[in-house]
Design a protein around this motif. Structure first.
Motif, PDB file in Angstrom:
ATOM      1  N   ALA A   1       3.596   1.094  -6.684  1.00 42.10           N
ATOM      2  CA  ALA A   1       2.288   0.446  -6.689  1.00 42.10           C
ATOM      3  C   ALA A   1       1.182   1.486  -6.638  1.00 42.10           C
ATOM      4  CB  ALA A   1       2.162  -0.508  -5.502  1.00 42.10           C
ATOM      5  N   ARG A   2       1.566   2.752  -6.545  1.00 44.11           N
ATOM      6  CA  ARG A   2       0.554   3.788  -6.371  1.00 44.11           C
ATOM      7  C   ARG A   2       0.347   4.615  -7.634  1.00 44.11           C
ATOM      8  NH1 ARG A   2      -2.041   4.261  -2.173  1.00 44.11           N
ATOM      9  NH2 ARG A   2      -2.802   6.229  -2.976  1.00 44.11           N
ATOM     10  N   ARG A   3       0.577   4.024  -8.797  1.00 42.46           N
ATOM     11  CA  ARG A   3       0.254   4.710 -10.048  1.00 42.46           C
ATOM     12  C   ARG A   3      -1.262   4.678 -10.241  1.00 42.46           C
ATOM     13  NH1 ARG A   3       5.147   3.057 -12.825  1.00 42.46           N
ATOM     14  NH2 ARG A   3       6.767   4.073 -11.583  1.00 42.46           N
ATOM     15  N   PRO A   4      -1.799   5.574 -11.095  1.00 42.01           N
ATOM     16  CA  PRO A   4      -3.261   5.641 -11.264  1.00 42.01           C
ATOM     17  C   PRO A   4      -3.895   4.326 -11.708  1.00 42.01           C
ATOM     18  CG  PRO A   4      -2.229   7.575 -12.213  1.00 42.01           C
ATOM     19  CD  PRO A   4      -1.111   6.683 -11.778  1.00 42.01           C
TER      20      PRO A   4
ATOM     21  N   ALA B   1       0.804  -1.223   0.000  1.00 48.25           N
ATOM     22  CA  ALA B   1       0.000   0.000   0.000  1.00 48.25           C
ATOM     23  C   ALA B   1       0.835   1.271   0.000  1.00 48.25           C
ATOM     24  CB  ALA B   1      -0.952  -0.006   1.203  1.00 48.25           C
ATOM     25  N   LEU B   2       2.085   1.197   0.499  1.00 49.12           N
ATOM     26  CA  LEU B   2       2.876   2.423   0.566  1.00 49.12           C
ATOM     27  C   LEU B   2       3.991   2.488  -0.472  1.00 49.12           C
ATOM     28  CD1 LEU B   2       1.512   2.370   3.501  1.00 49.12           C
ATOM     29  CD2 LEU B   2       3.406   3.811   4.132  1.00 49.12           C
TER      30      LEU B   2
END
Lengths: 322, 316, 530
Positions: C394-397, C389-390
């Motif tokens: 992994a936090r691309r749209p 989650a951080l």
């Protein structure tokens, strides 16, 4: 339901298929029953008719599913639709171009969503209370906007309401696109996954760096825009705005469809496929009641019993082996 | 017609801003200096029907002249009770009541009788009319019968299939439908009967389903114009202009649809005329009181595309 | 019951746990009052195990009428299990309970209550909106002809309060009372309901000295009225000042039971800690002290006062306090979960504002909660999604599930998260695996420079605990500054380089672990005069 869990384990079916087995079974049984009792039910024209009728509900329910994934709730969508229907009809009646009128309708919905979202996030009022209050305001605003009389939209939207592409009504196509969009958002976008994270554990989501407040407001705005779209779709079908169109009773149907589909009221767990099944179930039951000509006094009993059975069957799924 | 719509829209836009002020409790009209009597008018809502009823009352009041004290119950039975009490406190000479529903009527009548103020009912009466001074009622059962009689005549003895899109289950819808069915000739068969809940959108949905289950239907009876338009939209969207719609109303839009043949028949009545009649009867009663209540029926006109001009004006 | 002298004779008062001391009677069996020798409560050979883990291994416990019996033990010693068995919440596997000499044949809360056993837990069971009198009479409101008799309630409530010497307004809603007075009301209610054996579970925890003194007075009053009070506490001073008898549990066994007067604080501490504590602390490399994380003047009224602590690169610093004490404010403060703190945070010379969560995460600060499902993980989401989650990639749209799976794979193996199914929801994991997934979620990224770990092995089994300890040492060895907030002396002695001891919201000592023994740490923590 142990058998289903076992089957899942032994047959290796993906959870997406088995997850809604109970609800799908109820739907299939009702369809079988209606096919036997009414020769028209299973005909293509009638099924297209049903799908066109549920298109508006489906658009609202798809958006609501994503919002409820994030632990939100919007009881004002049906009333937003009512106001949009009234205002767009007014605009068309006064000669506004259909495209401009439609854009105004969507923007109006976005504004309603923004208000809901800000009240919920900034003032920390429970979504249930906030949106029930705005729903009441908007139901009244719709009456004011149409001055209590029917307002004809003229023929500007008739093409949208009755037109077809390869035998598929435009309204159905729009609904399918919105449903697909909602499903893809939940499955394939950060935005959708973050919504699930917020619904599942808002504190953990915030501490993990997700801008929870902004995200929540955006979800309400998106739902408002979908309510705007749904209003235009509804107006295209009805040809006129009139008192009592949409409003809280439409909203109750939409919420029922989403919840019966298995989306948790408290967030963190959402399924667009389940919502689609819920929408179909409600639409088919309404159609079947007319086809079988069930006596008017027994109609709400019939609808209620079906809802109850579907909800119970869907709940049994969670009672797996523990 | 289009012109008047634009006008209405423009009026509505300005009216929406001013109406809040105008709708304050009890705005007075009529020339109070010369007024022979003060009549309290308690309206039930602000829909088209109620606005035209009020217009009729106000116009007739000007000619007598009578002072009219207004109040609106906004669909709330409790508010209706309070409005009637207000009128009693104001010591009006008579009360004209368009009730929210039958259930709240009894209390209102009892209050007026206790205060010895004559009360006059418009369009909706109760089971016990002993206490009222007079009433001008719409006879929905009769409207149903008239509709069926026209259908008998129009079908000229041929076997026809008839569908009914009723209102919300309850007394009013049952009377409409009961009257209609009782007067229906032997050649007409009711093949479909489902509730449209007095809502345009719901009636349209039911009509769409009707087209699926009974595509060969010849006539559709719809007990109010709103639902009539819903059914009409469903049929027109399906390209079906052959199904004859029989409905009840009399608004400008309804009469226009009838003149174009989109409604086959319309039982028309005028809330404006009702208002006029209510005030003139009430003034007569104040001058010559009677022991028995004077109860009349609202006149109706059977309108088809050939005689739209015979219809009473809906709003004066 | 009048043979017991009244409360009084104040002596030293050094802390909130300090009660008024008083002359002690001799053992009741020997008193001149002729009190029957049969104890109010006798538990014999109580055994209880949970799935292989033994919680109680044959415990004998005797409580006498008119006496206060303190029950002590470290976390996990078996105190709560014993209390649960006594109150009927949990059934014993073996053993006998006798009340007033007759054996308790039925189990369950009703049977226990019928026998006169009443329990006041730390979590209150009052109805905040109702008045003191209503709460006192809850469930047995006097009625007249089916209608609640308000005057009766007021009068009965007032009488009860006066009888126990409590200066409370029976009409006041409980919500308006302070925490100490609420506890008084609850104790009074349980006593009034026929509690002849009254179990009080840390009634003075997180209370100030004045409130604690009021509760001590009530306890003495109840004992003087003939009630047998079982008093659970962590405060040594309190235990020594208040109790007549003391029993210490360790690892599910009674290691000490005596009259309080005949024992000492040192005896009690060594009984609690045991003599077999081996320091299994592996040697840790010496590092130059390079300050990374600095907290200055952390304060929150009533909870923590002016706590300052510095953690160097690769260093493990523990802030330890008893459960409920001020060290538990570190997580809500540093993570930005709660506002309303005074104090500053500096990370590598950069000032951090904790409530700007995204920015402090970007600076490399990670705060790992002790409440893994409440504020750490998203229970319904899968293990893979939780542990990534951080991760910035992994936090691309748009989600890239394949990429996410491979990232998660690395994190899982580094933190030892094992699952039976390929990728179940994190709620389906065991406590130990959840805890490892929690650490993986917050610490598996590459940009971590400092972390706060709150109670990192809470509720996990021994093996997982050992694994997590190794993980934490590896983190420190990689140069991360580790701040540990814990109540577990074993864990602190095992992991920390430096220890800050918090008692009653204040830092009372800061020691290098080399200058500290297990006993000394326990002494500091419990406040026993050495």
């Amino acid at each position: 339901m142990n058998s289903i869990s076992l089957n899942r384990a032994t047959l290796g079916l993906p959870p997406a298929l088995t997850r809604h087995a109970g609800l799908a079974a109820v739907l299939v049984l009702i369809c079988l029953y209606l096919s036997v009792r009414s020769e028209v039910f299973a005909t293509t024209p009638n099924l297209v008719n049903v799908l066109r009728q549920v298109a508006v509900m489906a658009v609202l329910a798809a958006g609501l599913t994503v919002l409820m994934a994030a632990g939100g709730l919007d009881f004002s969508l049906g009333s937003q639709v009512a106001v949009v229907v009234a205002v767009v009809a007014r605009l068309l009646e006064s000669g506004t171009h259909v495209v401009i009128a439609s854009i105004c309708g969507v923007l109006l919905g976005a504004t309603f969503g923004l208000v809901n979202g800000l009240v919920v996030t900034v003032f920390k009022v429970a979504p249930f209370v906030t949106t029930l209050a705005t729903a009441t305001v908007l139901d009244g605003a719709a009456l004011i906007a149409m001055k209590g009389q029917s307002v004809s939209a003229g023929g500007a939207l008739t093409d949208l309401g009755t037109g077809e592409l390869l035998g598929i009504p435009y309204l159905l196509l729009i609904a399918v696109l919105v449903i697909g969009g909602a499903a893809a958002t939940l499955r394939w976008t950060r935005f959708g996954r973050d919504a699930l994270a917020i619904g599942g554990n808002a504190v953990a989501a915030r501490l993990g760096g997700i801008p929870v407040l902004r995200h929540t407001v955006m979800l309400y705005v998106a739902n408002g825009m979908l309510a705007g779209l749904a209003g235009i779709m509804l107006l295209s079908r009805l040809g006129a705005a009139s008192p009592g169109t949409a409003g809280l009773h439409l909203e109750l149907t939409v919420v029922a469809a989403v919840v019966i589909g298995g989306t948790a009221l408290h967030g963190g767990n959402a399924t667009v496929a389940g919502t689609v099944l819920g929408v179909l179930l409600l639409g088919i039951v309404a159609n079947g009641i007319n086809l079988l000509q069930i006596d008017s006094f027994y109609q709400s009993v019939a609808v209620g019993v079906v809802l109850l059975v579907a909800a119970v069957v869907n709940q049994l799924r969670h009672r797996g082996p523990h | 017609m289009m012109k008047s719509r634009i006008l209405t829209a423009a009026l509505a836009a300005t009216a929406a801003t001013t109406s809040l002020a105008a709708c304050g409790s009890g705005s007075d009209s009529g020339d109070s200096d010369d007024a022979a009597y003060a009549i309290g008018f308690v309206n039930a809502d602000s829909l088209d029907f109620h606005q035209c009823l009020e217009a009729g009352i106000d116009d007739q009041a000007q000619t007598v002249p009578v002072e009219v004290v207004h109040a609106n119950s906004a669909r709330d039975p409790a508010k209706e009770q309070a409005n009637v009490e207000d009128m009693i406190v104001r010591q009006v000479d008579a009360i004209v009541l368009q009730t929210v529903n039958i259930d709240s009527l009894e209390g209102a009548i009892a209050k007026a009788v206790a205060a010895d103020i004559p009360i006059f009912l418009t369009s909706v009466g109760g089971p016990d009319m002993a206490g009222v001074a007079g009433a001008e009622l719409s006879d929905v059962q009769h409207t149903g019968e008239v509709s069926a009689e026209w259908l008998n005549e129009d079908s000229a003895g041929q076997d026809v299939d008839v569908a009914i899109i009723a209102g919300a289950p309850g007394a009013a819808s049952d009377l409409f439908v009961g009257g209609f069915k009782s007067a229906l000739g032997p050649h007409a068969t009711v093949v479909f009967e489902q509730p449209g809940m007095f809502q345009r959108a719901k009636a349209q949905e039911v009509a769409e389903n009707l087209l699926q289950s009974n595509p060969d239907v010849d006539y559709v009876f719809v007990p109010n114009e709103e639902m009539g338009f819903g059914a009409l939209t469903a049929f027109e969207n399906a390209g079906r202009s052959d199904i004859k719609i029989i409905t009840n109303g009399g608004t400008e839009d309804g009469l226009e649809a009838t003149s174009e043949g989109r409604f086959a028949m319309l039982v028309a009545s005028s809330p404006y005329e009702l208002g006029v009649k209510a005030v003139s009867t009430m003034v007569d009663l104040l001058e010559n009181p009677t022991d028995e209540p004077v109860i009349g029926q609202i006149p109706t006109t059977v309108v088809t595309k050939d005689n739209v001009d015979d219809a009473p004006s809906y709003c004066g | 019951m009048a043979e017991r002298p009244p409360v009084g004779l104040a002596m030293t008062a050094t802390g909130p746990g300090e009660p008024t001391a008083r002359p002690r009677p001799a053992h009741p069996d020997a008193t001149s009052s002729g009190r029957p020798a049969t104890p109010a409560l006798r538990m014999l050979g109580i055994v209880k195990s949970y799935g292989g883990a033994t919680a109680l291994a044959g415990v004998d416990f005797v409580a006498r009428a008119g006496r206060v019996h303190a029950l002590l033990g470290m976390n996990g010693a078996g105190k709560s299990t014993l209390v649960q068995i006594l109150s009927g919440a949990v059934a014993a596997d073996a053993g006998v309970i006798e009340v007033g000499g007759s054996r308790l044949t039925h189990q369950g809360p009703r049977a226990a209550r019928a026998a006169g056993i009443a329990t006041v837990y730390q979590r209150r069971s009052l109805v905040p909106a109702l008045s003191v009198a209503e709460n006192l009479l809850l469930g047995r409101l006097p009625r007249a002809r089916g209608i609640v008799a308000w005057r009766e309630i007021r009068e009965q409530g007032a009488t009860m309060l006066t009888d126990l010497g409590l200066d409370l307004d029976p009409q006041m809603p409980v919500r308006a009372l302070g925490p100490g007075s609420q506890t008084l009301v609850e104790i009074a209610r349980e006593s009034h309901r026929g509690g002849r054996i009254l179990i009080l579970d840390e009634p003075t925890a997180s209370l100030g000295g004045h409130d604690a003194a009021l509760i001590h007075r009530l306890v003495r009053q109840l004992a003087a009225n003939g009630t047998s009070v079982v008093y659970i506490s962590h405060h040594l001073d309190e235990v020594i000042g208040l109790s007549d008898d003391v029993t210490v549990l360790r690892d599910g066994r009674v290691v000490l039971t005596a009259e309080t007067a005949s024992t000492s604080a040192a005896d009690i501490v060594s009984a609690m800690v045991g003599t077999t504590v081996v320091n299994d602390r592996p040697p840790r490399p010496e590092r130059p002290h390079v300050p990374v994380l600095r907290i200055d003047g952390l304060s929150r009224p009533g909870r923590i006062a002016d706590l300052s602590v510095t953690v160097g690169a690769g260093e493990i610093v523990a802030v330890i306090g008893q459960a409920g004490d001020g060290h538990e404010e570190l997580f809500p403060f540093l993570s930005g979960m709660r506002r309303g703190y005074d104090g500053t945070v500096t990370l590598r010379d950069e000032r951090i504002r904790p409530h700007q969560v995204t920015r402090s995460l970007r600076s490399g600060l990670r705060c790992v909660t002790g409440d893994r499902l409440g504020t750490g993980l998203v229970p319904q989401l899968s293990v893979d999604e939780n542990v990534t989650a951080l991760h910035p990639t992994a936090r691309r749209p748009l989600m890239r599930w394949g990429h996410l799976r491979s990232l998660a794979g690395e994190a899982r193996s580094r933190f030892g998260v094992t699952t039976l199914q390929p990728n179940p929801p994190v709620s389906a994991l065991s406590g130990g695996n959840q805890q490892k997934a929690l650490l993986a979620k917050w610490l598996s990224g590459s940009s971590v420079s400092a972390c706060l770990l709150e109670d990192p092995t809470g509720g996990v089994d021994i093996q997982a605990k050992a694994e997590i300890h190794t993980i934490i040492e590896d983190l420190a060895d990689s140069g991360i500054a580790v701040l540990l907030a814990s109540s577990d002396t074993d864990e602190v002695m095992r992991l920390a380089d430096r220890v800050v001891v918090v008692r009653d919201g204040r830092a009372i000592a800061e020691r290098s672990v080399d200058d500290l023994t297990h006993d000394a740490l326990t002494h500091l923590l419990l406040g026993g005069s050495q």
